[in-house]
Design an enzyme around this catalytic site. Structure first.
Site, PDB file in Angstrom:
ATOM      1  CG  ASP A   1      -0.247   0.046   2.523  1.00  0.00           C
ATOM      2  OD1 ASP A   1       1.004  -0.078   2.530  1.00  0.00           O
ATOM      3  OD2 ASP A   1      -0.926   0.201   3.555  1.00  0.00           O
TER       4      ASP A   1
ATOM      5  NE  ARG B   1      11.598  24.500  -5.634  1.00  0.00           N
ATOM      6  CZ  ARG B   1      11.388  23.785  -6.731  1.00  0.00           C
ATOM      7  NH1 ARG B   1      11.341  24.391  -7.906  1.00  0.00           N
ATOM      8  NH2 ARG B   1      11.215  22.478  -6.676  1.00  0.00           N
TER       9      ARG B   1
ATOM     10  CE  LYS C   1      13.366  34.826 -11.999  1.00  0.00           C
ATOM     11  NZ  LYS C   1      13.784  33.429 -12.039  1.00  0.00           N
TER      12      LYS C   1
ATOM     13  CG  ASP D   1      11.487  22.327 -11.004  1.00  0.00           C
ATOM     14  OD1 ASP D   1      11.431  21.241 -11.606  1.00  0.00           O
ATOM     15  OD2 ASP D   1      10.634  22.661 -10.168  1.00  0.00           O
TER      16      ASP D   1
ATOM     17  CB  THR E   1      14.038  30.815 -15.344  1.00  0.00           C
ATOM     18  OG1 THR E   1      12.666  30.906 -14.971  1.00  0.00           O
ATOM     19  CG2 THR E   1      14.732  32.122 -15.010  1.00  0.00           C
TER      20      THR E   1
END
Length: 339
Positions: free
Chosen positions: A46, A105, A204, A234, A238
């Site tokens: 499980d 983060r 940015k 990630d 960017t």
């Protein structure tokens, strides 16, 4: 006082190659065989995690090597359950070696009715019985204050500096370190200082989350070999966009040095098809085969610095000494003997 017991290492399933590299490095360094403590970390049908330690750890100085990377929740639970197993087995001290600290983060409330998940995870780690944390390049320095136990935060910039001095030794005068956002300026400035390079910033603007509407370069990058420095990559959106903007502003070529290669979704494809000449990652997160096969992605090891940090903690000596070139260079001499 230095610990009289031998350091004992145990690993979850998050990054076994790094854990094994640390044991091999420790064996070579000390001349005494060091292996991972014999244990099983498995899942029931499980999905529940079960841990069983087969060796006696009573009174031992234990180090759990377990980045809380993808799948973050599974790897975090492995860490917590291993820590509980060691505490209930009467280990003298348990240190969590988290090469990558997941949930970093989420270190503040960005809007109403949102959590500070990094603080919650820190509380869970402390409650599980962990007495010290060793990590690398926390997303935000204040996360150290979320823990009510000692936190040693290593930095990748000294390793990157050695790598740059080796691979760009004939271009040192042309290098420009670039921070991909204003929040990463301190990290980029640290690396720029180590290699005596000027600094530029990519400013940015976002119209909404996940979408960048505009990028502006602060600093003159014309004719420069730009090195983008950040703590994690990630989806690489960017990063690849910043590389394009730098070239559009006259940069000669663009490389990137990133500590944590999260590399989710289309990241590898984006980097492979980008204008970047190279992307250098550490192995704090176990690289996938796709990452290893990418022609313009290169991995630098962190086992040497983590091994020495573990030994320094065990011996009761300084961990911050590893931030200095004179201390770090001998540790990486087999890789960067040219320096």
């Amino acid at each position: 006082m230095p610990n009289t017991n031998e350091p004992k290492l145990i690993s979850g399933n998050a990054n076994l190659p790094l854990a094994q590299a640390i044991t091999e490095r420790m064996t070579t360094h000390r001349g005494i065989h060091t292996g991972l403590v014999d244990a099983r970390v498995e899942r029931f049908n499980d999905g529940e995690i079960f841990v069983e330690v087969y060796e006696n750890v009573r009174g031992e100085d234990m180090y759990i090597i377990q980045p809380t990377s993808n799948p973050a929740n599974d790897n975090l639970m492995e860490l917590l359950i291993m820590a509980d197993a060691l505490r209930r087995s009467s280990a003298a001290r348990t240190t969590a070696v988290l090469p990558y600290f997941g949930y970093a983060r989420q270190d503040r409330r960005t809007k109403a009715r949102t959590p500070i998940s990094a603080k919650l995870v820190a509380n869970m780690i402390v409650e599980a019985g962990i007495e010290r944390v060793l990590t690398m390049d926390l997303h935000a320095a204040q996360i150290q204050g979320f823990f009510d136990i000692p936190v040693d935060n290593l930095y990748a910039s000294p390793i990157f500096a050695l790598d740059i001095k080796t691979h760009f030794k004939d271009q040192m005068q042309d290098l420009m370190v670039v921070s991909p956002d204003v929040g990463g300026v301190a990290r980029a400035r640290e690396l720029a200082k180590r290699i005596a390079s000027p600094l530029a910033i990519v400013d940015k603007r976002r119209e909404k989350a996940g979408e960048i509407s505009e990028m502006t370069i602060i600093g003159n990058v014309e004719g420069k070999t730009c090195l983008i420095v950040d703590d994690m990559c990630d989806t690489a959106g960017t990063l690849c966009k910043a590389a394009e903007v730098l070239l559009a502003n006259g940069a000669k070529e663009v490389h990137a040095y990133i500590t944590h290669g999260v590399m989710s979704g289309p990241a590898v494809e984006r980097v492979s098809n980008s204008v970047m000449k190279s992307l250098v990652l550490t192995d704090t997160i176990q690289p996938s085969q796709t990452v290893l096969d990418a022609p313009n992605i290169r991995i630098v090891p962190t086992a040497p610095i983590f091994t020495q940090a573990i030994l320094n903690i065990w011996n009761g000596t300084s961990v911050s000494s590893l931030f200095e070139d004179d201390t770090l260079t001998p540790i990486y001499e087999s890789l960067y003997s040219a320096t």
